[in-house]
Design a protein around this motif. Structure first.
Motif, PDB file in Angstrom:
ATOM      1  N   PRO A 270      -9.057   1.864  61.098  1.00  0.00           N
ATOM      2  CA  PRO A 270      -7.560   1.453  60.459  1.00  0.00           C
ATOM      3  C   PRO A 270      -7.186   2.627  59.565  1.00  0.00           C
ATOM      4  N   HIS A 271      -8.026   3.505  58.677  1.00  0.00           N
ATOM      5  CA  HIS A 271      -7.687   4.406  57.746  1.00  0.00           C
ATOM      6  C   HIS A 271      -7.257   5.580  58.560  1.00  0.00           C
ATOM      7  N   GLU A 272      -7.993   5.874  59.507  1.00  0.00           N
ATOM      8  CA  GLU A 272      -7.429   7.309  60.166  1.00  0.00           C
ATOM      9  C   GLU A 272      -6.506   7.013  61.247  1.00  0.00           C
ATOM     10  N   ILE A 273      -6.421   5.904  61.869  1.00  0.00           N
ATOM     11  CA  ILE A 273      -4.999   5.540  62.768  1.00  0.00           C
ATOM     12  C   ILE A 273      -3.763   5.549  61.765  1.00  0.00           C
ATOM     13  N   ALA A 274      -4.143   5.115  60.520  1.00  0.00           N
ATOM     14  CA  ALA A 274      -2.854   5.129  59.728  1.00  0.00           C
ATOM     15  C   ALA A 274      -2.401   6.446  59.443  1.00  0.00           C
TER      16      ALA A 274
ATOM     17  N   VAL B  42      -0.485   7.399  62.524  1.00  0.00           N
ATOM     18  CA  VAL B  42       0.675   6.907  62.665  1.00  0.00           C
ATOM     19  C   VAL B  42       1.813   7.359  61.451  1.00  0.00           C
ATOM     20  N   PHE B  43       1.471   7.524  60.333  1.00  0.00           N
ATOM     21  CA  PHE B  43       2.174   7.883  59.236  1.00  0.00           C
ATOM     22  C   PHE B  43       2.641   9.217  59.383  1.00  0.00           C
ATOM     23  N   ARG B  44       1.664  10.101  59.944  1.00  0.00           N
ATOM     24  CA  ARG B  44       2.263  11.556  60.294  1.00  0.00           C
ATOM     25  C   ARG B  44       3.114  11.847  61.395  1.00  0.00           C
ATOM     26  N   GLU B  45       2.908  10.984  62.233  1.00  0.00           N
ATOM     27  CA  GLU B  45       3.768  10.856  63.373  1.00  0.00           C
ATOM     28  C   GLU B  45       5.311  10.522  62.880  1.00  0.00           C
ATOM     29  N   TYR B  46       5.210   9.658  61.956  1.00  0.00           N
ATOM     30  CA  TYR B  46       6.639   9.124  61.360  1.00  0.00           C
ATOM     31  C   TYR B  46       7.320  10.344  60.447  1.00  0.00           C
ATOM     32  N   VAL B  47       6.437  10.652  59.646  1.00  0.00           N
ATOM     33  CA  VAL B  47       7.110  11.607  58.591  1.00  0.00           C
ATOM     34  C   VAL B  47       7.238  13.051  59.065  1.00  0.00           C
ATOM     35  N   GLY B  48       6.307  13.392  60.087  1.00  0.00           N
ATOM     36  CA  GLY B  48       6.259  14.787  60.734  1.00  0.00           C
ATOM     37  C   GLY B  48       4.912  15.302  60.315  1.00  0.00           C
ATOM     38  N   PRO B  49       4.120  15.787  61.249  1.00  0.00           N
ATOM     39  CA  PRO B  49       2.649  16.142  60.696  1.00  0.00           C
ATOM     40  C   PRO B  49       2.898  17.570  59.897  1.00  0.00           C
ATOM     41  N   ASP B  50       4.144  18.216  60.081  1.00  0.00           N
ATOM     42  CA  ASP B  50       4.165  19.348  58.984  1.00  0.00           C
ATOM     43  C   ASP B  50       5.144  19.599  57.886  1.00  0.00           C
ATOM     44  N   ASN B  51       5.292  18.247  57.430  1.00  0.00           N
ATOM     45  CA  ASN B  51       6.456  17.916  56.749  1.00  0.00           C
ATOM     46  C   ASN B  51       5.699  17.919  55.153  1.00  0.00           C
ATOM     47  N   GLY B  52       6.273  19.277  54.723  1.00  0.00           N
ATOM     48  CA  GLY B  52       5.659  19.822  53.470  1.00  0.00           C
ATOM     49  C   GLY B  52       6.179  18.926  52.225  1.00  0.00           C
TER      50      GLY B  52
ATOM     51  N   LEU C  54       0.251  10.431  48.845  1.00  0.00           N
ATOM     52  CA  LEU C  54       0.998   9.481  49.785  1.00  0.00           C
ATOM     53  C   LEU C  54       0.366   9.095  50.938  1.00  0.00           C
ATOM     54  N   ASP C  55       0.012  10.166  51.777  1.00  0.00           N
ATOM     55  CA  ASP C  55      -0.689  10.107  52.993  1.00  0.00           C
ATOM     56  C   ASP C  55      -2.018   9.229  52.876  1.00  0.00           C
ATOM     57  N   GLU C  56      -2.665   9.670  51.898  1.00  0.00           N
ATOM     58  CA  GLU C  56      -3.983   8.859  51.756  1.00  0.00           C
ATOM     59  C   GLU C  56      -3.889   7.332  51.017  1.00  0.00           C
ATOM     60  N   GLY C  57      -2.596   7.264  50.309  1.00  0.00           N
ATOM     61  CA  GLY C  57      -2.423   6.142  49.749  1.00  0.00           C
ATOM     62  C   GLY C  57      -2.198   5.041  50.736  1.00  0.00           C
ATOM     63  N   VAL C  58      -1.244   5.748  51.765  1.00  0.00           N
ATOM     64  CA  VAL C  58      -0.502   4.686  53.021  1.00  0.00           C
ATOM     65  C   VAL C  58      -1.879   4.257  53.906  1.00  0.00           C
ATOM     66  N   ALA C  59      -2.990   5.441  54.306  1.00  0.00           N
ATOM     67  CA  ALA C  59      -4.187   5.003  54.772  1.00  0.00           C
ATOM     68  C   ALA C  59      -4.883   4.010  54.389  1.00  0.00           C
ATOM     69  N   LEU C  60      -5.060   4.140  52.989  1.00  0.00           N
ATOM     70  CA  LEU C  60      -6.227   3.407  52.346  1.00  0.00           C
ATOM     71  C   LEU C  60      -5.622   1.820  52.256  1.00  0.00           C
TER      72      LEU C  60
END
Length: 175
Positions: free
Chosen positions: A29-33, A36-46, A52-58
């Motif tokens: 679930p952590h890695e899928i999050a 999905v998160f990076r697909e939404y905000v953009g994989p290269d969005n600096g 934030l990425d890790e917190g959402v996954a957790l």
């Protein structure tokens, strides 16, 4: 040092140890999050900080780990040993967490703080506002612009966010 990891390029891949006992409830679930998160905000969005990425996954893990992270975080704040938000922002995908660990705060503290901050933003102000915050980051607003635009003027100052987050933990600091 990690039970699992996610790659985004050239294809989306989750890597994990075979037979890990909590794989289906924690790591997957952590890695899928992350995906999905990076697909939404953009994989290269600096504009999206790693915390934030890790917190959402957790937030998507099941089990005792997140409650342990909360307890750990409360103790660290009470003793004045948390990572200042300005320093937390310096940790990025380009910064290997394992290497960062040897330079100061532990990786556990990074994860605990990331989880706690995301949980604070999502639960204290509601999921709808949190999604609005992510939408603003997706549109490549700066972190400060997205915070202010979503949560109001006081949040344009990261120290205010830090104080409100700590206050939400209801801790009497010893320092």
């Amino acid at each position: 040092w990690s039970n699992a990891a996610t790659r985004y390029e050239p294809e989306k891949v989750i890597q994990a140890y075979v037979g890990y006992p909590t794989f289906l409830t924690v790591e997957l679930p952590h890695e899928i999050a992350h995906l999905v998160f990076r697909e939404y905000v953009g994989p290269d969005n600096g504009k999206v900080p790693l915390w934030l990425d890790e917190g959402v996954a957790l937030l998507h893990e099941e089990g005792a780990r997140t409650s342990l992270l909360e307890t750990f975080m409360r103790k660290k704040i009470a003793s004045g040993e948390w990572i200042r938000l300005t320093d937390l922002l310096k940790v990025s995908e380009g910064t290997e967490l394992a290497a960062w660990k040897s330079q100061g705060p532990s990786v556990s503290l990074f994860y605990a703080e990331a989880y706690s901050l995301v949980k604070f933003l999502a639960s204290s102000y509601g999921e709808r506002r949190f999604v609005e915050f992510l939408r603003r980051l997706k549109q490549e607003e700066s972190l400060e612009e997205a915070l202010e635009g979503t949560y109001g003027r006081p949040f344009r100052d990261l120290s205010h966010l830090e104080r409100e987050w700590q206050r939400s933990l209801d801790i009497q600091r010893s320092a």
